[in-house]
Design an enzyme around this catalytic site. Structure first.
Site, PDB file in Angstrom:
ATOM      1  CG  HIS A  19      -0.055  -0.498   2.557  1.00 24.38           C
ATOM      2  ND1 HIS A  19       0.269   0.437   2.979  1.00 24.38           N
ATOM      3  CD2 HIS A  19      -0.525  -1.091   2.950  1.00 24.38           C
ATOM      4  CE1 HIS A  19       0.604   0.551   3.881  1.00 24.38           C
ATOM      5  NE2 HIS A  19       0.207  -0.681   4.614  1.00 24.38           N
ATOM      6  CG  HIS A  22       4.251  -1.162   2.584  1.00 30.07           C
ATOM      7  ND1 HIS A  22       3.380  -1.807   2.445  1.00 30.07           N
ATOM      8  CD2 HIS A  22       4.015  -1.537   3.572  1.00 30.07           C
ATOM      9  CE1 HIS A  22       2.109  -2.692   2.852  1.00 30.07           C
ATOM     10  NE2 HIS A  22       2.939  -2.278   4.321  1.00 30.07           N
ATOM     11  CB  CYS A 129       0.102  -8.197  19.395  1.00 30.71           C
ATOM     12  SG  CYS A 129      -0.172  -7.525  18.137  1.00 30.71           S
ATOM     13  CB  CYS A 132       2.774  -6.411  17.079  1.00 24.57           C
ATOM     14  SG  CYS A 132       1.606  -5.143  17.264  1.00 24.57           S
ATOM     15  CB  CYS A 146      -2.164  -5.488  20.490  1.00 24.39           C
ATOM     16  SG  CYS A 146      -1.457  -4.281  19.470  1.00 24.39           S
ATOM     17  CG  HIS A 149      -2.930  -5.708  15.097  1.00 20.76           C
ATOM     18  ND1 HIS A 149      -1.794  -4.687  15.607  1.00 20.76           N
ATOM     19  CD2 HIS A 149      -2.681  -5.459  14.419  1.00 20.76           C
ATOM     20  CE1 HIS A 149      -0.630  -4.921  14.682  1.00 20.76           C
ATOM     21  NE2 HIS A 149      -1.592  -4.731  13.136  1.00 20.76           N
ATOM     22  CE  LYS A 295      -4.485   3.606  12.643  1.00 24.96           C
ATOM     23  NZ  LYS A 295      -4.651   1.998  13.501  1.00 24.96           N
ATOM     24  CE  LYS A 298      -6.215  -5.333   4.435  1.00 22.57           C
ATOM     25  NZ  LYS A 298      -5.325  -6.916   4.886  1.00 22.57           N
TER      26      LYS A 298
HETATM   27  N1  MSP Z   1       8.217  -6.911   8.604  1.00 28.50           N
HETATM   28  C1  MSP Z   1       8.193  -6.010   9.883  1.00 28.50           C
HETATM   29  C2  MSP Z   1       9.909  -4.717   9.457  1.00 28.50           C
HETATM   30  C3  MSP Z   1      10.892  -5.331   9.609  1.00 28.50           C
HETATM   31  S1  MSP Z   1      11.632  -4.576   9.141  1.00 28.50           S
HETATM   32  C4  MSP Z   1      13.116  -5.839   9.563  1.00 28.50           C
HETATM   33  C5  MSP Z   1       6.958  -4.913   9.399  1.00 28.50           C
HETATM   34  N2  MSP Z   1       6.406  -5.109   7.911  1.00 28.50           N
HETATM   35  S2  MSP Z   1       5.218  -4.153   7.719  1.00 28.50           S
HETATM   36  O1  MSP Z   1       4.930  -4.315   6.850  1.00 28.50           O
HETATM   37  O2  MSP Z   1       4.288  -4.269   8.362  1.00 28.50           O
HETATM   38  O3  MSP Z   1       5.721  -2.474   7.121  1.00 28.50           O
HETATM   39  C6  MSP Z   1       6.277  -1.309   8.170  1.00 28.50           C
HETATM   40  C7  MSP Z   1       6.339  -0.140   7.283  1.00 28.50           C
HETATM   41  O4  MSP Z   1       5.504  -0.083   6.621  1.00 28.50           O
HETATM   42  C8  MSP Z   1       6.708   1.126   8.507  1.00 28.50           C
HETATM   43  O5  MSP Z   1       7.518   1.162   8.897  1.00 28.50           O
HETATM   44  C9  MSP Z   1       6.754   2.348   6.855  1.00 28.50           C
HETATM   45  O6  MSP Z   1       7.742   1.995   6.925  1.00 28.50           O
HETATM   46  C10 MSP Z   1       5.546   2.139   6.566  1.00 28.50           C
HETATM   47  N3  MSP Z   1       4.317   2.591   6.098  1.00 28.50           N
HETATM   48  C11 MSP Z   1       3.275   1.678   6.506  1.00 28.50           C
HETATM   49  N4  MSP Z   1       2.489   2.515   7.366  1.00 28.50           N
HETATM   50  C12 MSP Z   1       2.739   3.783   6.957  1.00 28.50           C
HETATM   51  C13 MSP Z   1       2.153   5.143   6.943  1.00 28.50           C
HETATM   52  N5  MSP Z   1       0.693   4.931   7.510  1.00 28.50           N
HETATM   53  N6  MSP Z   1       2.821   5.671   6.794  1.00 28.50           N
HETATM   54  C14 MSP Z   1       4.125   5.882   6.475  1.00 28.50           C
HETATM   55  N7  MSP Z   1       4.904   4.519   6.889  1.00 28.50           N
HETATM   56  C15 MSP Z   1       3.602   3.238   6.691  1.00 28.50           C
HETATM   57  O7  MSP Z   1       7.063  -3.677  10.264  1.00 28.50           O
END
Ligand code: MSP
Length: 475
Positions: A19, A22, A129, A132, A146, A149, A295, A298
């Site tokens: 999304h 990322h 959790c 997380c 949590c 979640h 926010k 989904k």
């Molecule tokens: N798999 C772990 C990370 C492991 S790194 C060794 C993880 N994955 S995640 O798919 O949940 O990705 C989290 C990351 O997605 C956040 O740190 C950020 O980079 C990005 N973001 C997800 N939602 C976001 C927003 N709403 N705003 C900004 N960044 C966002 O955690």
């Protein structure tokens, strides 16, 4: 002086398709990579991204789809690659934690930490959790849930686990932070981490007895390595098995959002200290954004895919809108309502219109002398503020700086009125407009690479031809 640059993004869970959240982090890494490729040359930069594929969360998502975790990961991981392609994000390597090279090296590092006496066997009892992939302290649980979640109940765990001596290691981590041996940005995050370490840190469990979808603990194959621990190790393992990347260790910049900063500034550094490895130079945690003030979730149905944006605004349009929306580092809002207006004002009317006007006038000007396009480094010297903005990851300001140039040039065109001029007067006026356009095109390289390429090809001479608009207006 180190002449290389190594940048990483988090590796994203494959329980979800990509999304815009990322995309935001990965795009920032791409801009920085492109910048350093220009400054240090391509081979001296290493940009790593990828997917985090083990753990209960992924196993559960796979089961919901009637797939094995590996089958499911094999389906979702390419979706990330596709999204990065759509956004013209050029990573050097895409790591998947199910890659056997990663698995072996992660085991080796953990074994070293164990051999050095930083890991012991114990009994874990408490809450976890799965969303997380994190153990919860009693204070993390609010109304039995949590907070991140709220639709998933925390799971009570009681099992034999291996523990990392984080309490002891966190003291060394704190010393290194305070000695500025590695940096945490922005400052607010630094303060938050220092305060939290000083409040006291407990040892953490780094293995799971009840999760089979993971990398076996090397000295006790009945257990798997806690997913976060091996995921963090990806930043190191990639440098060890991807060709010619060993010298890149340690990372110069690790990007992420603030949700996972504790893992990256404390747990990750503790593991590295325990394994006797160098620490990354900078951890930069940007904020979280909302979508039109809400926010992204989904349940609200407002999760946006990179494709949706690229379909409407193109790759560079999307890059511009995301990077200019607010200061990288802060929390912010992506206002989809404003996206269209900003696209039309800044890209279609602003940059696009200026380039089209000058090209059209230049295409009919006789005896035009188009100068050779100076190298990027020359423009960099001429624009120290732009350089500072990029090196400090202030992308919105770097863009605003370029758009300041667009505006100035627009005003100059309007004041000079080349369309009313003839002969040498016209030639002179046009000659004076070409170099500034080349400069805009060049400065755009790391930010809007395709647009930059189109401008530079169009304005490299010897003749200049009008081309279709860079950014068609969206009605
Ligand atoms: N798999 C772990 C990370 C492991 S790194 C060794 C993880 N994955 S995640 O798919 O949940 O990705 C989290 C990351 O997605 C956040 O740190 C950020 O980079 C990005 N973001 C997800 N939602 C976001 C927003 N709403 N705003 C900004 N960044 C966002 O955690």
């Amino acid at each position: 002086m180190k002449k290389t640059f190594y940048v990483t993004t988090p590796i994203y869970y494959v329980n979800d398709v990509p999304h815009v959240g990322h995309a935001y982090t990965t795009l920032a890494a791409d801009v920085i990579t492109r910048y350093y490729r220009l400054v240090l040359r391509k081979d001296n930069v290493f940009f790593l991204t990828g997917t985090d594929e083990h753990g209960a969360n992924v196993a559960q998502a796979a089961a919901k789809h009637g797939k094995s975790p590996k089958e499911y990961a094999d389906e979702v991981a390419p979706r990330f690659k596709e999204a990065w392609k759509l956004l013209n994000i050029q990573y050097d390597y895409f790591i998947r934690t199910t890659d056997s090279h990663h698995e072996k090296i992660a085991q080796k590092v953990l074994q070293r930490v164990y051999d050095k006496g930083f890991i012991y066997s114990g009994q874990y009892e408490g809450w976890y959790c799965v969303g997380c992939e994190r153990f919860l302290a009693p204070s993390d649980i609010i109304d039995g849930k949590c907070p991140l979640h709220p639709t998933r109940d925390p799971v009570h765990q009681k099992e034999k686990n291996y523990f990392l001596k984080l309490k002891e290691l966190s003291k060394l981590v704190l010393k290194k932070i305070e000695n500025k041996e590695y940096a945490i940005f922005p400052q607010e995050r630094y303060n938050e981490i220092v305060t939290r370490i000083k409040q006291g840190v407990e040892d953490i469990s780094i293995s799971r007895a009840g999760v089979s979808w993971g990398i076996p603990v090397p000295w006790d194959k009945k257990q798997t390595i806690y997913v976060w621990v091996e995921a963090l190790l990806n930043y190191y393992t990639a440098t060890q098995f991807v060709d010619n990347k060993k010298n890149f260790w340690p990372p110069d910049l690790q990007l992420m959002a603030k949700d996972i900063i504790w893992f990256h500034t404390v747990i990750w550094q503790a593991l590295l200290i325990a394994a006797d490895l160098d620490l990354p130079k900078t951890i930069f945690a940007h904020g979280f954004f909302t979508i039109d003030g809400q926010k992204m979730s989904k349940s609200l149905g407002n999760v946006i895919s990179p494709k949706q944006l690229v379909d409407t605004y193109g790759a560079d349009g999307t890059r511009y809108l995301l990077l200019s929306a607010y200061q990288f580092g802060n929390d912010g809002d992506l206002s989809l309502r404003k996206f269209r207006d900003n696209y039309n004002a800044d890209l279609a009317n602003g940059l696009g219109n200026l380039v089209a006007r000058v090209a059209k006038l230049a295409s009919t000007t006789k005896n035009l002398t188009v100068p050779a396009i100076p190298p990027y480094n020359t423009f960099l010297k001429l624009n120290p503020n732009y350089r500072k903005y990029l090196e400090e990851y202030r992308f919105n300001e770097a863009l605003a700086y370029i758009w300041g140039r667009v505006k100035t040039l627009d005003i100059a065109v309007n004041a000079q009125k080349p369309w009313e001029k003839r002969g040498s007067e016209l030639t002179n006026a046009m000659n004076g407009l070409i170099m500034p356009i080349q400069e805009i095109g060049s400065l755009l390289q790391p930010l809007l690479p395709e647009t930059s390429k189109q401008i530079l090809v169009q304005f490299k001479g010897p003749t200049i031809k009008a081309q279709p608009p860079l950014f068609p207006r969206i009605v």
